[in-house]
Design an enzyme around this catalytic site. Structure first.
Site, mmCIF file in Angstrom:
data_model
loop_
_atom_site.group_PDB
_atom_site.id
_atom_site.type_symbol
_atom_site.label_atom_id
_atom_site.label_comp_id
_atom_site.label_asym_id
_atom_site.label_seq_id
_atom_site.Cartn_x
_atom_site.Cartn_y
_atom_site.Cartn_z
ATOM 1 N N GLU A 1 -10.115 3.529 5.138
ATOM 2 C CA GLU A 1 -8.936 2.182 4.920
ATOM 3 C C GLU A 1 -8.169 2.360 5.973
ATOM 4 O O GLU A 1 -7.724 0.438 6.811
ATOM 5 C CB GLU A 1 -8.303 2.653 4.084
ATOM 6 C CG GLU A 1 -7.562 2.187 3.950
ATOM 7 C CD GLU A 1 -5.849 1.871 3.377
ATOM 8 O OE1 GLU A 1 -5.609 0.889 2.937
ATOM 9 O OE2 GLU A 1 -5.543 2.349 4.402
ATOM 10 N N ASP B 1 -3.157 2.458 -5.362
ATOM 11 C CA ASP B 1 -2.577 2.373 -3.846
ATOM 12 C C ASP B 1 -1.073 3.396 -3.877
ATOM 13 O O ASP B 1 -0.660 2.788 -4.692
ATOM 14 C CB ASP B 1 -2.230 0.794 -3.208
ATOM 15 C CG ASP B 1 -2.223 0.749 -1.697
ATOM 16 O OD1 ASP B 1 -1.802 1.276 -0.957
ATOM 17 O OD2 ASP B 1 -1.904 -0.558 -1.841
ATOM 18 N N HIS C 1 -7.945 5.094 -1.420
ATOM 19 C CA HIS C 1 -8.934 5.647 0.009
ATOM 20 C C HIS C 1 -8.534 7.511 0.131
ATOM 21 O O HIS C 1 -7.080 7.922 0.293
ATOM 22 C CB HIS C 1 -8.654 5.123 0.864
ATOM 23 C CG HIS C 1 -7.608 5.319 1.092
ATOM 24 N ND1 HIS C 1 -6.770 5.736 2.742
ATOM 25 C CD2 HIS C 1 -5.877 4.266 1.502
ATOM 26 C CE1 HIS C 1 -5.394 5.856 2.753
ATOM 27 N NE2 HIS C 1 -5.177 4.810 2.697
HETATM 28 C C1 NAG Z 1 -4.284 3.207 -0.952
HETATM 29 O O1 NAG Z 1 -5.834 2.937 -1.826
HETATM 30 C C2 NAG Z 1 -5.692 1.671 -2.213
HETATM 31 C C3 NAG Z 1 -7.630 2.199 -2.876
HETATM 32 O O2 NAG Z 1 -8.504 2.089 -1.568
HETATM 33 C C4 NAG Z 1 -6.287 0.845 -0.306
HETATM 34 O O3 NAG Z 1 -6.526 -0.234 -1.505
HETATM 35 C C5 NAG Z 1 -4.413 0.985 0.031
HETATM 36 O O4 NAG Z 1 -4.730 0.262 0.915
HETATM 37 C C6 NAG Z 1 -4.487 2.841 0.005
HETATM 38 N N1 NAG Z 1 -2.980 2.535 0.238
HETATM 39 C C7 NAG Z 1 -1.772 2.374 1.961
HETATM 40 C C8 NAG Z 1 -0.692 2.863 2.089
HETATM 41 O O5 NAG Z 1 -3.083 3.179 2.283
#
Ligand code: NAG
Ligand code: NAG
Ligand code: NAG
Ligand code: NAG
Ligand code: NAG
Length: 497
Positions: free
Chosen positions: A297, A326, A253
């Site tokens: 997100e 993530d 995200h």
């Molecule tokens: C980082 O990005 C991923 C993929 O979109 C998402 O699933 C994840 O929740 C994000 N991590 C955080 C901690 O925001």
């Protein structure tokens, strides 16, 4: 002679361009990733935040600049790049206040997804934490309940107060750290609506409890807000080569929270995708690879939910799997892999395909001489929308605000009893917050899985039987913030209570 000398360079360049790129191989793709490049991209992303009031939250100039920057990085001759625009409705508070006996509290926050309105009634104390129906005395009927934060969700406290006949709820903090509290949705607690509520600070709450004692005082809660619709966008890049009917999607995200630049969360996933996408251009793939940079997100996985709830069935049927990346560089990291086969954490989402993805990541870490642990496959991340429409998913996560255990510290080093990322959702989530060793490992795990599945999906349950394609949940053009979809953050006490 003259003709041939003229023609030769032209011919040579045509031949070079026509030479087919070698089929992607995991070790070759991985070798093209460098820490120095990850660091350079992190710095660029950080500078975007710094130029834009220190944030890359969706709807802000910092987020739009992030999208432009991602697009500028993606080689257009190798990828079809598109922007998927969508609207989100956001809550703007006009007035939030709690006044007791004529005195207004100074530290007050509205509950996200609470009702809009004003209520005046006597306020009474509720003993314990107000997590049981029995905590609410009969005297609460027609009054405002004052409840301590802790032990259970805010939504449950609100639902129990309402069920006991209370007309309003004030929750007081059990921590000095301020909080933007959220209620979830009433149906989660078997009620049709929440009562008007507000959240106040610890010191003022404690003083009120004493002042009210076993009696009551006149009080007013105001929680007034309106909605504003704001545009944002996902960025989606699909390889031009590879079978366009068997697509591997990879997601990270692009937005940060308001409070900080979001370089680990989730700059790290965004950056790793850029570097892997660039390296991939030296190769060909059998199955198309689609990199997705999701927006919003942080408001409840809205970008990925928009994508998966608005995709045509025929298009969804072409997606083999979704890989999710993530926080790939947490300073006190652990290497955790979504437990796709449900062998460690029981999960309604477990499936053969998701189990195979998990195995691919486990094998990568073994081959790289590292340990990994399973993490709950609970749908609390951007892969959720894919699972909802029957697409297997998996991915790697290096830890958010959860606390590292002794056992994890033995396996991965770092500090037990400390958060995986103590800068999670804060201003200090900057370039110094990253562990670049973990980061390059995370980027390589992405390269490995994309190379393997880009080469072959033999044995993977695909195509899926049509019956497996669940009906889509079209939500109309405007996405509402979804408090039910928290991010995967380990035992996130702060979110729960
Ligand atoms: C980082 O990005 C991923 C993929 O979109 C998402 O699933 C994840 O929740 C994000 N991590 C955080 C901690 O925001
Ligand atoms: C920074 O914040 C100020 C005050 O909120 C606002 O007026 C300005 O537009 C913001 N600038 C950017 C680039 O976001
Ligand atoms: C977003 O909302 C605006 C205003 O309501 C509307 O004009 C626009 O078409 C919407 N855009 C999308 C992508 O839904
Ligand atoms: C809501 O009702 C369901 C079904 O009766 C039950 O399983 C669940 O525990 C209830 N939840 C709450 C918070 O009362
Ligand atoms: C909330 O209530 C106020 C005052 O009654 C009203 O002006 C406002 O439009 C309401 N907001 C929403 C989202 O209904």
């Amino acid at each position: 002679m003259k003709v041939s000398t003229l023609a030769l360079p032209f011919l040579a360049s045509t031949l070079v361009a026509a030479a087919p790129a070698p089929l992607v191989e995991s070790n070759k793709l991985r070798r093209m990733l460098y820490r120095s490049n990850l660091k350079a991209r992190a710095t660029e992303l950080y500078n975007i935040a710094m130029r834009n009031n220190g944030t890359r939250a969706w709807g802000t100039p910092g987020h739009w600049e992030t999208l432009d920057w991602i697009e500028s990085q993606i080689p257009k001759d190798y990828y079809n790049v598109e922007r998927q625009y969508f609207n989100i409705s956001r809550t703007i508070y006009d007035e939030v206040s709690v006044t007791v006996d004529g005195i207004a509290a100074t530290e007050v926050n509205g509950f996200t997804n609470g009702p809009n309105g004003t209520i005046s009634a006597p306020i009474v104390n509720v003993p314990n934490f107000g997590c049981e129906a029995a905590d609410y005395p009969a005297a609460v009927a027609g009054k405002i309940a004052l409840v301590h934060r802790g032990n259970c969700n805010f939504g449950l406290k609100n639902a129990l107060a309402g069920t006991a006949g209370a007309v309003g709820l004030v929750v007081w903090n059990n921590d000095v750290q301020p909080l933007q509290p959220t209620l979830g949705t009433p149906d989660l607690y078997n009620v049709t609506e929440f009562v008007i509520s507000a959240f106040i600070g610890q010191a003022e709450g404690q003083a009120l409890v004493t002042k009210i004692g076993g009696s009551s005082l006149p009080a007013t809660i105001k929680s007034l807000f309106h909605y504003e619709v704001d545009l944002t966008a996902n960025v989606i890049a699909t390889t031009k080569n590879g079978n366009q009917n068997s697509i591997i999607t990879s997601g990270a995200h692009t937005d940060s929270v308001k409070a900080g630049p979001g370089i680990n969360d989730n700059g790290s996933g965004t950056i790793a995708q850029i570097e892997v996408a660039k390296a991939l251009t030296k190769f060909s793939v059998n199955n198309a690879i689609r990199f997705c940079w999701w927006a919003a997100e942080e408001d409840g996985l809205l970008g990925s939910e928009y994508y998966t709830s608005h995709i045509a069935e025929a298009e969804a049927a072409k997606i083999v799997m979704n890989l999710n990346f993530d926080m790939l560089a947490s300073p006190n990291y652990l290497y955790s892999i979504y437990d796709g086969d449900g062998s460690t954490f029981e999960s309604p989402y477990a499936s053969t395909g998701s189990g195979m993805i998990e195995k691919t990541f486990i094998d990568f870490f073994v081959e790289d001489g590292k340990t990994s642990v399973p993490t709950e496959f609970d749908g609390r991340s951007d892969y959720d929308g894919f699972l909802q429409i029957g697409i297997p998913a998996g991915g790697v996560f290096m830890g958010a605000e959860g606390i590292k255990t002794e056992e994890e510290a033995t396996l991965f080093g770092g500090k037990a009893g400390q958060p995986y990322d103590s800068c999670y959702h804060q201003a200090c989530d900057d370039i110094k917050n990253l562990d670049y060793g973990a980061f390059i490992t995370g980027a390589k795990s992405m390269a490995d899985s994309l190379a393997k599945y880009g080469r072959s999906i033999e044995g993977f349950p695909f195509p899926r039987p049509a019956a497996k394609l669940k009906p889509r949940r079209l939500e109309g053009a405007t996405m509402l913030p979804n408090p039910k979809k928290g991010k995967h953050g380990g035992c996130s006490k702060k979110l729960e209570a």
